[in-house]
Design an enzyme around this catalytic site. Structure first.
Site: not given
Length: 494
Positions: A234, A441, A444, A473, A476, A483
């Site tokens: 605790c 897609c 945005c 790219c 990663c 997204c």
């Protein structure tokens, strides 16, 4: 796919009302709250089973449930009818409702399922434990019993918001031990065991010296407890040398574990603190001195936020606050790491583990089991939603087992451990790159800005359309995480 996720996301807006008004308002007696609550707790298969026998929503032309929805008094009502229709038409989910075998054996004691209440406010009185047992919990770790008199503050809780409104991501508390005397608490345990002989009762104890640990252990056994849990963890005790101070000192762990063993022959659980870099060595000390099993984790020392008006923290007690224990879903990754460390440490092989920390859904529970836990303790989600979540914990886990032809939880325990390796063992020759599904897609730009400012500048932006430069790219995965429509995936680079 995106529309389906939107429906499920809308279900997570549900306030999880007590005696839901939508059930009362439903003229077709579909009882939609059970379906919505199941989705809220990520029990999609359970939601489907609840809807399978009720097709009335498919034909209802007056959704009184939505008009009555309490969420509508906050902002907008849950789209109950649309959600129920979606759930009733789910694919690839069996209508099989037979329950799987969820019983486990912990330190030689049969538990009807792996779900226990953690030593906390949710297991702190006779009436509360009775309510939990009647709801279907296998056992409780009764709120820590001590001869130390706790003086609590008011208020004593604070919370950081979760992924959906009116939910907890993390929860801070300044509460200490049981407010009742040791004698009162052990009488409660005696009465509980007398009324519920098939349930498992753990006496959580904390002493200030060896004599107290020994006496408390003896009293626990005399009261009829099944196991003893030594609270070495605790983090918000108002006196030095208690709680997590013990769990960080191997000499004290050894001393107090031996003192506990001196007072009782019951199985002993050492509840470990996460406020330490390495848990394996303190755990080994507890086992070497008489403990039979381990529980991890207790709460993490924390400061949640600062009051910008008086410069105190929260909870604010007259303009002051203190470091307190942080728990809930936010600490689950920390808990899983410590469980993995304990379960994969060779000298601790075969030691039963209680998993604690952020368990809200059956999937959370399964994560702990796959990393080696035999049983689980739950606190924050009960404080948030009540004992009723046990239905979804058991049902979701049972359906998963049936779907995967798993006969017992023993078959699942530790299956993930071989796949968690040291960083130097990972395949660093594997190369992926991202691809964007133009049909999903929504333009945005979230992937573009994240890759530009937080990644490798591998996504271009032309006429409001993201374009991947495969030469830059590195796979990663950042773009896949931001997204909102899951339009981006990682594929092997050729």
């Amino acid at each position: 796919m995106a529309k389906n996720k939107t429906r499920i996301a809308d279900a997570t807006r549900c306030l999880m009302c007590y005696q839901p008004i939508c059930d009362i308002a439903c003229q077709k007696k579909v009882f939609p709250a059970g379906i919505i609550h199941a989705l809220h707790l990520k029990n999609e298969a359970g939601a489907y089973l609840r809807s399978a026998e009720n097709v009335s929503c498919l034909h209802c032309d007056d959704a009184k449930c939505e008009k009555a929805c309490a969420r509508g008094r906050v902002d907008s009502p849950i789209r109950i009818q649309e959600i129920c229709r979606y759930v009733s038409q789910m694919e690839n989910i069996s209508r099989e409702s037979t329950q799987a075998e969820l019983s486990v054996n912990f330190c030689g004691i049969r538990c009807e399922n792996p779900f226990f209440l953690a030593s906390s406010p949710v297991a702190s009185s006779f009436e509360m434990c009775c309510h939990a047992f009647d709801a279907g919990w296998a056992g409780v770790s009764y709120k820590t019993i001590s001869f130390y008199q706790s003086w609590e503050v008011s208020p004593r809780f604070d919370a950081l918001p979760g992924e959906h409104p009116f939910s907890f991501c993390g929860f801070k508390n300044l509460e200490q031990l049981s407010p009742h005397s040791a004698e009162e608490n052990f009488e409660i345990i005696r009465r509980l065991k007398e009324r519920y002989p098939e349930k498992v009762i753990i006496a959580s104890i904390m002493g200030r010296n060896c004599d107290e640990w020994t006496v408390l252990a003896r009293m626990a056994e005399e009261a009829g407890a099944d196991l003893i849990e030594c609270n070495f963890s605790c983090p918000q005790m108002a006196k030095q040398g208690l709680g997590s101070d013990i769990g960080q000192d191997q000499d004290l762990i050894a001393l107090y574990t031996r003192a506990t063993r001196k007072g009782s022959r019951l199985p002993i659980i050492a509840k470990m603190t996460p406020n330490i870099g390495n848990m394996e060595l303190p755990a080994m000390t507890a086992i070497a001195n008489g403990a039979n099993s381990l529980a991890a984790i207790n709460t993490v020392k924390s400061i949640t936020r600062i009051n910008t008006e008086n410069f105190s923290s929260y909870p604010d007690i007259g303009g002051q606050s203190a470091v307190g224990g942080y728990f809930g879903q936010a600490v689950k990754p920390i808990a899983l790491r410590f469980i993995r460390d304990l379960a994969s440490y060779p000298p601790l092989k075969g030691i039963p583990l209680f998993g604690i920390g952020g368990i809200t859904t059956w999937q959370d529970a399964l994560d702990f089991i796959l990393l080696g836990c035999t049983a689980l303790q739950v606190c924050t989600s009960v404080m948030e939603y009540g004992y009723r979540i046990i239905d979804h914990l058991k049902e979701g886990l049972s359906i998963y087992m049936k779907q995967h032809d798993i006969a017992s939880l023993d078959e699942l325990r530790g299956l993930a451990l071989p796949n968690l390796v040291q960083p130097e063992q990972l395949d660093r020759e594997r190369k992926l790159h991202c691809e964007i599904d133009s049909r999903r897609c929504i333009h945005c730009g979230r992937c573009y800005i994240s890759c530009l400012d937080g990644g490798h500048q591998a996504i271009g932006w032309e006429k409001r359309t993201p374009m991947i430069d495969k030469s830059l790219c590195v796979g990663c995965g950042l773009c896949t995480l931001v997204c909102p429509t899951e339009a981006i995936s990682l594929v092997n680079s050729l």
